[in-house]
Design an enzyme around this catalytic site. Structure first.
Site, PDB file in Angstrom:
ATOM      1  N   HIS A 151      -4.082   8.063  -6.881  1.00 41.85           N
ATOM      2  CA  HIS A 151      -4.134   8.149  -8.351  1.00 41.85           C
ATOM      3  C   HIS A 151      -5.184   7.185  -8.936  1.00 41.85           C
ATOM      4  CE1 HIS A 151      -0.261  10.192  -7.891  1.00 41.85           C
ATOM      5  NE2 HIS A 151       0.199   9.117  -7.284  1.00 41.85           N
TER       6      HIS A 151
ATOM      7  N   SER B 179       0.336  10.909  -2.391  1.00 38.72           N
ATOM      8  CA  SER B 179       0.612   9.636  -3.050  1.00 38.72           C
ATOM      9  C   SER B 179       1.184   8.614  -2.062  1.00 38.72           C
ATOM     10  CB  SER B 179       1.535   9.878  -4.238  1.00 38.72           C
ATOM     11  OG  SER B 179       1.648   8.732  -5.061  1.00 38.72           O
ATOM     12  N   ALA B 180       2.434   8.217  -2.211  1.00 34.77           N
ATOM     13  CA  ALA B 180       3.023   7.250  -1.281  1.00 34.77           C
ATOM     14  C   ALA B 180       2.940   7.735   0.162  1.00 34.77           C
ATOM     15  CB  ALA B 180       4.479   6.978  -1.657  1.00 34.77           C
TER      16      ALA B 180
ATOM     17  N   GLU C 268      -7.294  11.989  -8.875  1.00 30.72           N
ATOM     18  CA  GLU C 268      -6.395  13.134  -8.924  1.00 30.72           C
ATOM     19  C   GLU C 268      -7.138  14.422  -8.550  1.00 30.72           C
ATOM     20  OE1 GLU C 268      -2.637  12.024 -10.437  1.00 30.72           O
ATOM     21  OE2 GLU C 268      -3.914  11.364  -8.779  1.00 30.72           O
TER      22      GLU C 268
ATOM     23  N   GLY D  31       6.199   8.971  -4.434  1.00 32.58           N
ATOM     24  CA  GLY D  31       7.275   8.245  -5.088  1.00 32.58           C
ATOM     25  C   GLY D  31       6.977   6.765  -5.009  1.00 32.58           C
TER      26      GLY D  31
END
Length: 230
Positions: free
Chosen positions: A159, A122-123, A194, A90
């Protein structure tokens, strides 16, 4: 002994949440039955409850129970009771701000360093690094510090995107932005594409997935690598 699984993304294009990595996740969490989910990054402004429900649905496929950290009286209580952790993606600014606000950043690090497995996407992967300086996210809130858990001796750029030679877009590439970072900082950066993820067992780091990583070091030309060794 640290046990980390740090993924670039939770979801590949056209797939369900965590679908591409579930077999590896099942193996990673094989010794626990309940995982504490950290929903604070709230992608798209989703609620903590709804985000936790998404994670729970995915983990049910490998017979694991999810409990949201936000459901405890305070974050430190939830961290103390946790068998293992999963921190979803997020907005990294929001995630870091919330962890500091709840006195959880260093407390979480301490528990991970005792051997409790930690998975991030991700985060959630960004905060395993030295700092959040190389996130791609908008600064929607202001955390008291950009320092994160420093579980690995580098930053992660989740990413990671290669420059598209056919693109008509004239804005900065990801590589340009990371070079800007190294004009003022010396921390190495691992660009995770990815489908790529890192498995960390204490000091041993293994890159998994079909891609190499793009490595950025201060005063060096960026390069491709199948190994992470800093």
């Amino acid at each position: 002994m640290k046990n980390l699984l740090l993924a670039s993304t939770s979801t590949l294009f056209g797939e369900h949440y965590l679908e591409y990595i579930l077999d590896d996740v099942a193996l990673f969490f094989k010794d626990v039955d309940t995982i504490t989910f950290i929903p604070f990054a709230r992608p798209g402004g989703i609620s903590h409850d709804n985000y936790t429900e998404i994670a729970a649905k995915a983990f049910a496929k490998i017979n694991k129970k999810i409990i949201g950290l936000h459901t405890y009286k305070n974050a430190q209580e939830g961290i103390s009771k946790a068998q293992a952790f999963f921190c979803g993606g997020g907005n990294t600014f929001l995630l870091v701000q919330q962890l500091y606000a709840q006195g959880a950043m260093h407390y979480l690090k301490e528990h991970i360093n005792t051997g409790k497995p930690y998975m991030g996407t991700s985060a959630g992967s960004n905060i395993a690094g030295v700092s959040m300086h190389t996130t791609n996210d908008m600064p929607i809130v202001y955390p008291p510090s950009f320092a994160t858990m420093q579980l690995v001796p580098f930053n992660i750029n989740a990413h990671y995107l290669d420059p598209d030679p056919n693109s008509k877009h004239n804005g900065e590439t990801r590589e340009t932005r990371l070079k800007e970072f190294h004009a003022f900082n010396s921390t190495p950066v691992v660009g995770l594409r990815e489908g790529s993820f890192l498995l960390v067992q204490d000091t041993k780091i293994t890159l998994k997935g079909k891609h190499t990583a793009r490595i950025f070091e201060a005063q060096k030309t960026p390069y491709e690598s199948k190994t992470i060794d800093f």
